[in-house]
Design an enzyme around this catalytic site. Structure first.
Site, mmCIF file in Angstrom:
data_model
loop_
_atom_site.group_PDB
_atom_site.id
_atom_site.type_symbol
_atom_site.label_atom_id
_atom_site.label_comp_id
_atom_site.label_asym_id
_atom_site.label_seq_id
_atom_site.Cartn_x
_atom_site.Cartn_y
_atom_site.Cartn_z
ATOM 1 C CG ASN A 63 -37.159 48.051 -9.364
ATOM 2 O OD1 ASN A 63 -36.532 47.028 -9.074
ATOM 3 N ND2 ASN A 63 -38.467 48.054 -9.600
ATOM 4 C CE LYS A 90 -39.058 47.274 -13.031
ATOM 5 N NZ LYS A 90 -40.255 47.523 -13.816
ATOM 6 C CG HIS A 129 -42.463 47.170 -8.269
ATOM 7 N ND1 HIS A 129 -43.006 46.540 -9.356
ATOM 8 C CD2 HIS A 129 -41.795 48.251 -8.740
ATOM 9 C CE1 HIS A 129 -42.669 47.222 -10.448
ATOM 10 N NE2 HIS A 129 -41.941 48.254 -10.097
ATOM 11 C CD GLU A 165 -42.420 44.890 -12.594
ATOM 12 O OE1 GLU A 165 -41.358 44.534 -12.044
ATOM 13 O OE2 GLU A 165 -42.466 45.808 -13.440
ATOM 14 C CD GLU A 218 -42.654 52.436 -9.566
ATOM 15 O OE1 GLU A 218 -41.619 52.799 -10.112
ATOM 16 O OE2 GLU A 218 -42.907 51.238 -9.308
ATOM 17 N N GLY A 256 -42.507 50.427 -17.668
ATOM 18 C CA GLY A 256 -41.906 49.619 -18.721
ATOM 19 C C GLY A 256 -42.634 49.732 -20.057
ATOM 20 C CB SER A 267 -41.834 55.183 -19.083
ATOM 21 O OG SER A 267 -42.327 53.883 -19.342
HETATM 22 P P1 PGA Z 1 -39.593 51.637 -15.680
HETATM 23 O O1 PGA Z 1 -39.924 50.872 -14.290
HETATM 24 O O2 PGA Z 1 -38.761 52.830 -15.313
HETATM 25 O O3 PGA Z 1 -38.871 50.627 -16.490
HETATM 26 O O4 PGA Z 1 -40.920 52.027 -16.258
HETATM 27 C C1 PGA Z 1 -40.168 51.578 -13.131
HETATM 28 C C2 PGA Z 1 -40.425 50.616 -11.992
HETATM 29 O O5 PGA Z 1 -41.061 49.583 -12.223
HETATM 30 O O6 PGA Z 1 -40.003 50.866 -10.839
#
Ligand code: PGA
Length: 251
Positions: free
Chosen positions: A9, A11, A96, A98, A168, A174, A214
């Site tokens: 992903n 982003k 997601h 976000e 998640e 993140g 992460s």
């Molecule tokens: P990350 O993000 O691996 O940077 O923690 C995962 C995601 O948001 O899909």
């Protein structure tokens, strides 16, 4: 048979050229891949048309990170599921955290987006997960159950089978803070149990449930060794070829 998947992903990262370069680099490294994991690039919209020529739709696939809730028309700035599908993408990330937090992708909107995706032969990678408060107050199972019931479980079994589920925990995204292997397995087993209750043993067994938050080469092995963790949805580490391929090879 359940598919094992590592999906990136990206982003809101990478210019068109940078993105194409990254895919080239990863595709090259994947030539020596020894497992049968499926790889998915979840790129921004602007990369899709170009990247669509760089996936084989056999072991390497393409995904959008969103699609519109409506089919077509006067929705300035939106990109429909049929437009995504026309690039050769076969997946779309929906729900997601976000998008839920910043763009009002609530259950009602997500239900429409999932319907749009399925009507256009896109497989949703449907994301669920609790925030830190909800885990600390031991409400995480209820939250995840509601996220499944309010969108995914509205589908017929035949449509549900087209989904990939991505658990998640929002507090791990993140942040560098990963769920422990036990925490991941516990929640994945819980989610698979919900699917079993709703659609039966076969559908539950066949559903791919990814872990995200992460995930990196150094912890992927342990996370993926759990019986109910079928791969990962990878943010930050999907932006570096070596890290992403390291995670794929850990599966
Ligand atoms: P990350 O993000 O691996 O940077 O923690 C995962 C995601 O948001 O899909």
């Amino acid at each position: 048979m359940r598919k094992l998947i590592v999906a990136g992903n990206w982003k809101m990262n990478k210019s068109l050229n940078e993105g194409i370069e990254l895919i080239n680099e990863i595709n090259e490294k994947l030539k020596s891949k020894t497992n049968d994991a499926l790889v998915i690039y979840g790129t921004p919209f602007i990369h899709l048309a170009e990247a669509g020529k760089m996936v084989d739709n056999k072991s390497i696939f393409l995904s959008a990170q969103n699609c519109a809730a409506e089919a077509s028309g006067a929705y300035t700035g939106e990109v429909s599921a049929s437009m995504v599908a026309s690039t050769g993408a076969q997946y779309v990330i929906l729900g997601h955290s976000e998008r839920r937090a910043y763009y009002n992708d609530n259950d009602e909107v997500l239900t429409k987006k999932v319907d749009q995706a399925l009507s256009n032969q896109l497989n949703p990678i449907f994301c669920i997960g609790e925030v830190l408060d909800e885990r600390e107050s031991e409400n995480h199972f209820n939250v995840v159950k509601a996220q499944m019931e309010n969108v995914a479980f509205k589908l017929s079994a035949d449509d549900f089978k087209k989904l990939v589920i991505a658990y998640e925990p929002v507090w791990a995204i993140g942040t560098g803070k990963t769920a422990t292997s036990d925490q991941a397995q516990e929640m994945h087993a819980f989610i698979r149990g919900l699917i079993r209750e709703k659609y039966g043993e076969q559908v539950a067994d066949d559903t791919t449930i990814l872990y995200g938050g992460s995930c990196k080469p150094s912890n992927a092995n342990e996370l993926f060794s759990n019986p109910d963790v079928d791969g990962g949805l990878i943010g930050g580490a999907s932006l570096k070829a070596d890290d992403f391929v390291g995670i794929i090879n850990a599966l």
